[in-house]
Design a protein around this motif. Structure first.
Motif, mmCIF file in Angstrom:
data_model
loop_
_atom_site.group_PDB
_atom_site.id
_atom_site.type_symbol
_atom_site.label_atom_id
_atom_site.label_comp_id
_atom_site.label_asym_id
_atom_site.label_seq_id
_atom_site.Cartn_x
_atom_site.Cartn_y
_atom_site.Cartn_z
ATOM 1 N N ALA C 87 45.148 36.856 39.141
ATOM 2 C CA ALA C 87 45.285 36.726 40.592
ATOM 3 C C ALA C 87 45.500 35.277 41.009
ATOM 4 O O ALA C 87 45.180 34.887 42.116
ATOM 5 N N ALA C 90 46.925 34.545 44.409
ATOM 6 C CA ALA C 90 46.270 35.066 45.610
ATOM 7 C C ALA C 90 45.612 33.950 46.405
ATOM 8 O O ALA C 90 45.389 32.851 45.894
ATOM 9 N N SER C 91 45.308 34.234 47.673
ATOM 10 C CA SER C 91 44.641 33.243 48.512
ATOM 11 C C SER C 91 43.207 33.048 48.033
ATOM 12 O O SER C 91 42.659 33.871 47.307
ATOM 13 N N ILE C 92 42.610 31.947 48.473
ATOM 14 C CA ILE C 92 41.237 31.643 48.072
ATOM 15 C C ILE C 92 40.287 32.748 48.526
ATOM 16 O O ILE C 92 39.396 33.161 47.788
ATOM 17 N N THR C 93 40.503 33.250 49.745
ATOM 18 C CA THR C 93 39.632 34.316 50.246
ATOM 19 C C THR C 93 39.701 35.534 49.334
ATOM 20 O O THR C 93 38.682 36.128 48.995
ATOM 21 N N THR C 94 40.918 35.902 48.934
ATOM 22 C CA THR C 94 41.075 37.043 48.041
ATOM 23 C C THR C 94 40.356 36.795 46.718
ATOM 24 O O THR C 94 39.666 37.674 46.194
ATOM 25 N N ILE C 97 36.745 37.380 47.082
ATOM 26 C CA ILE C 97 36.408 38.809 47.100
ATOM 27 C C ILE C 97 36.468 39.378 45.681
ATOM 28 O O ILE C 97 35.651 40.224 45.301
ATOM 29 N N ILE C 98 37.414 38.893 44.873
ATOM 30 C CA ILE C 98 37.487 39.356 43.483
ATOM 31 C C ILE C 98 36.204 38.987 42.736
ATOM 32 O O ILE C 98 35.637 39.816 42.005
ATOM 33 N N ILE C 100 33.342 38.570 44.084
ATOM 34 C CA ILE C 100 32.284 39.449 44.619
ATOM 35 C C ILE C 100 32.345 40.807 43.919
ATOM 36 O O ILE C 100 31.326 41.370 43.517
#
Lengths: 309, 268, 291
Positions: C87, C90-94, C97-98, C100
């Motif tokens: 990933a 992907a963005s930092i937020t994504t 969540i990964i 998490i």
């Protein structure tokens, strides 16, 4: 704008016909919980998805709304008034806290909102004379002048209507100059400020709005289940809410609804796996975010557009 | 207060800005008359962008005073300056890449829109009419700066040269009295740079005062009414293009470096 | 009075040493990838739980510890390879969540492989308290502080004296430049997860005899580690250690003198106050955005 109307209509029709597929009270219960989460997530998405400001503390606002309703109705306050009071208290708190902490950026903002949420939940857990402490407290039914909302079916319509109203509000907001200013802040705070957007004011405004929506949802949840516990205000619930927003797709109001619904329903489905539940949930969350890094709905939309060409 | 004919559009008086031990701008003064194109030139690190950031409110001056149309605006935030008629573009593009090109320009018109929460949420009908107008304005503006080919584009899908123009269109959408352009021709091909020059003259002809930071000397000499030369944060010279060209200090500090660079290129 | 303060200081430093190790784990991964790894606490849990169960199977303590650290390291590397690496775009937020998702997954795995009960690890060297300045300290606390200091020194040496350590620093400073001078940035990323998992596991093993361990202890300790990182300033190793120690001490004194129920709130109030005055933590340095 036409697309927004279609989204709203789709949602309303979906909510209206869903009861035909809900065989018993348990299914209604899950649908109601999903709807409550969706209300919070639509608000939170305005902050995270559109404005680009993370919050890891919104469960604190949800919890404060829930406890405001629980405590005030306990003192004989009419439920709608208690709900409004909770919303006002949370709005004022968010405005007060938002002023300093929204100056922080990225991970530091995540830390500050997380700290705020944890402090709220610790206060709720500790001040047990008022809140019942870790055991939680009972909440009176939602009603006024002898009439009250009773039973899953009635609550289903209340939550469904609230969700449609929230989504309408969010769609309107985003399609307006205010929404454009919020998205501009996400794109470049510097350029937004130079174009005359009062960045600090708009950030605070959307923070307060999302906090108030969380508080209202918290009130509804408390009255519906007739019970509140500190876990609803806790860190894990905050994380769940953010996860729903990102899972469904940031900067997509419908995405926030879809994320909230799926991540509410999924654990219910996974309970049949018993001991494997957590494992599967974690794996599905990871897998989806790896395969669809922009979230479920934006990815599906792109696929759909490509398929049509 | 209406700007009288004797009023300067922009007046910078003894402005300094320190970053720790570094003095990026050192007691700089500069007066810009209304309606002119004023260039600020100087070698890299001379403090040109810092001066821009001081004028547009992104930095607070350590000392000194900035006046916009006669009003003391020292230390005001950028959004307050925007309300008083200042807009700018950026050397490192600050495009809203999460939006379409038209939406980028519409943000420029933010202060003229009804951006109240109440009407945003509860008056979608009235708003829809205003929005249609705002979209029309933005598209017309894009066409005026030569972006007719990108009317339906996402900002993220546009090439660099077009993004430079998009920043100009966005700044113009606020209907500024003073427009700061930070290296509008950087990274552009010579024909593109020439057409930016033409665009600037046209904007100035509409009565907008332009302050320009630029390294492309041909463009600067061709378009500017007056030129200020900065060196190590100080104002080294201030005059018309021909005066600057004849100034020996400028040749030594500015062109001297150029010559060394030129020699390095030849020997490479 | 003094003895009481010394007592609080001991427990604060013990906790602080653990927080510092977890915070360093966060910092290593953040510097290599700009990801905040929310599964950091799970490394702590895996370290403690694996050791408990291996000791339960009759393995000698040192061997159990070595295997537990190795297991956590392997899981850390697997996390990087299977979840973070795919990933990268992907963005930092994504990405957050990964991680998490990974933490939930690892908790689910732990509860499957082991159970949902609380477990105690026997102390390394007995549990007879030692008296110092009128206060008492458990031998295990000395272990936590001592090993914590040793690990810090080892890390310092690694970054200052080894080529690999220097390559990690270079990647943290400027990923692109590091790549240009021929550093294999992907290997550095893998290494940072490995090191970070090992540090977390060590923290989990050191603290398990004092606070007990279970499949879900990672959430809370991961949270504290993250808080310590932010208090010290994201990206700074010295900040991570400072933040960890301050947080541990604040917690111990807050619990002792103010209210034990509010000990966690106390720590977070301090962090929020610090962030108001120093928006990038104590040692985070100034942000420079170029426009």
């Amino acid at each position: 704008m036409r697309r927004d109307t279609a989204v709203l209509l789709l949602l309303a029709v979906g909510i209206a016909v869903l009861p035909f597929a809900l065989p018993n009270r348990y299914f209604y219960d899950v649908a109601i919980l999903a709807g409550i989460n969706a209300i919070v997530c639509v608000g939170l998405n305005l902050l995270i998805g559109y404005t680009g400001q993370i919050s890891l503390g919104h469960a604190g606002f949800f919890g404060l709304g829930a406890y405001a309703s629980a405590i005030l109705t306990g003192y004989g306050c009419p439920a709608p008034a208690a709900m409004a009071a909770g919303a006002v208290i949370v709005g004022a708190l968010a405005a007060l806290v938002g002023r300093p902490i929204l100056r922080l950026k990225g991970h530091y903002l995540a830390m500050a909102t997380l700290g705020m949420g944890i402090i709220i939940s610790i206060v709720i857990t500790t001040e047990d004379r008022v809140t019942g402490g870790p055991d939680g407290m009972a909440v009176a039914p939602f009603g006024l002048l002898g009439w009250s909302v009773q039973g899953e079916e009635a609550w289903y319509w209340v939550i469904g209507a609230s969700l449609v109203a929230t989504v309408a509000l969010a769609l309107n907001l985003i399609a307006s100059p205010v929404g454009r200013a919020l998205r501009a802040i996400h794109g470049s705070e510097t350029a937004a400020e130079v174009m005359g957007v009062d960045v600090a004011r708009y950030k605070r405004m959307v923070f307060v709005l999302s906090a108030v929506l969380a508080a209202l949802a918290g009130s509804l949840a408390a009255h519906y289940s007739g019970f509140v516990s500190p876990a609803k205000a806790g860190f894990m619930h905050s994380i769940e809410l953010v996860t729903m927003v990102v899972f469904g797709g940031m900067a997509s109001t419908l995405g926030a609804v879809v994320g909230a619904v799926l991540l509410t329903v999924l654990p219910q489905l996974l309970t049949v796996l018993k001991d494997y539940e957590l494992l599967m949930f974690g794996a599905l969350l990871m897998g989806t975010m790896i395969l669809m890094p922009r979230g479920l709905l934006p990815t599906l939309e792109t696929l759909w557009r490509r398929a049509r060409i | 207060m209406a700007p009288g004919p004797d009023l300067t559009a922009l007046s910078v008086r003894g402005v300094s800005r320190r970053f720790g031990g570094l003095v990026a701008v050192d007691n700089a003064s500069l007066d810009v008359a209304p309606g002119v194109v004023q260039a600020i030139i100087g070698p890299n690190g001379a403090g040109k962008t810092t001066l821009f950031n001081l004028i547009s409110g992104l930095y607070r001056p350590t000392q000194g005073e900035v006046r916009l149309l006669g009003e003391d605006v020292t230390g005001l935030p950028p959004s307050a300056l925007a309300r008083r008629g200042l807009s700018r573009t950026f050397q490192n593009l600050q495009i809203f890449f999460n939006m379409t090109a038209v939406e980028n320009v519409m943000v420029g018109a933010h202060l003229r829109s009804d951006a109240r929460l109440w009407s945003a949420i509860f008056r979608p009908g009235a708003r829809a009419r205003q929005e249609r107008e705002a979209i029309r304005d933005a598209r017309r503006l894009m066409e005026e700066v030569g972006l007719g080919a990108y009317l339906d584009a996402d900002a993220a899908a546009m090439p660099y040269g077009a993004l430079k123009r998009l920043e100009i269109a966005r700044a113009l959408a606020s209907r500024p009295k003073l427009l700061l352009l930070d290296e509008p021709a950087a990274g552009l091909t010579p024909p593109e740079a020439r057409s930016i020059g033409t665009l600037m003259r046209r904007i100035a002809a509409d009565g907008v005062t332009i302050v320009l930071v630029e390294h492309n000397m041909r463009l600067v000499m061709g378009v500017s009414d007056r030129i200020v030369v900065l060196d190590r944060g100080r104002v080294l010279a201030d005059g018309r293009a021909d005066e600057i060209r004849a100034n020996s200090d400028v040749a030594r500090v500015y062109l001297g470096k150029r010559m060394r660079t030129a020699r390095a290129v030849v020997h490479a | 009075m003094l003895s009481q303060a010394v007592q609080f200081l001991f427990s604060g430093l013990t906790l602080g040493a653990i927080y510092a190790l977890v915070a360093l784990g966060f910092t290593l991964i953040f510097n290599a990838s700009h990801v905040i790894n929310f599964a950091q606490g799970e490394f702590v849990m895996i370290g403690g739980m694996t050791t408990v169960f291996l000791v339960g199977f009759g393995l000698p303590m040192p061997m159990a510890i070595a295997l537990a650290v190795a297991a956590a390291t392997g899981i850390g590397m697997a996390l990087e390879k299977l979840a973070v690496e795919p990933a990268r775009q992907a963005s930092i937020t994504t990405l957050i969540i990964i991680t998490i998702g990974a933490s939930i997954f690892l908790r689910g795995l732990a509860q499957l492989v082991w159970d949902k009960k609380l477990h105690a690890l026997p102390p390394f060297t007995g549990d007879a308290p030692i008296g110092i300045l009128g206060a008492t300290i458990l031998p295990q606390s000395l272990w936590a502080m001592g090993v914590g200091v040793l690990l810090l020194l080892a890390l310092r040496w690694f970054f200052a004296r080894t080529l690999l350590g220097q390559a990690m620093l270079a990647t943290a400073n400027n990923r692109m430049a590091a790549q240009l001078v021929g550093i294999n940035v992907r290997r550095i990323l893998l290494l940072s997860f490995a090191l970070s998992a090992a540090l977390g596991a060590a923290a989990g093993i050191l603290i398990a005899p004092i606070t007990l361990t279970a499949y879900d202890v990672g959430t809370n300790i991961g949270l504290k580690g993250f808080a310590a990182v932010m208090l010290g300033g994201l990206g700074s190793s010295a900040g991570a250690v400072l933040g960890g120690l301050l947080l541990g001490i604040a917690e111990a004194f807050g619990a002792g003198y103010v209210s034990s129920a509010y000990k966690d709130a106390f720590a977070f109030v301090i962090i929020m106050l610090v962030l108001l005055w120093m928006p990038r933590g104590l040692l985070g340095g100034a942000a420079a955005e170029r426009v």
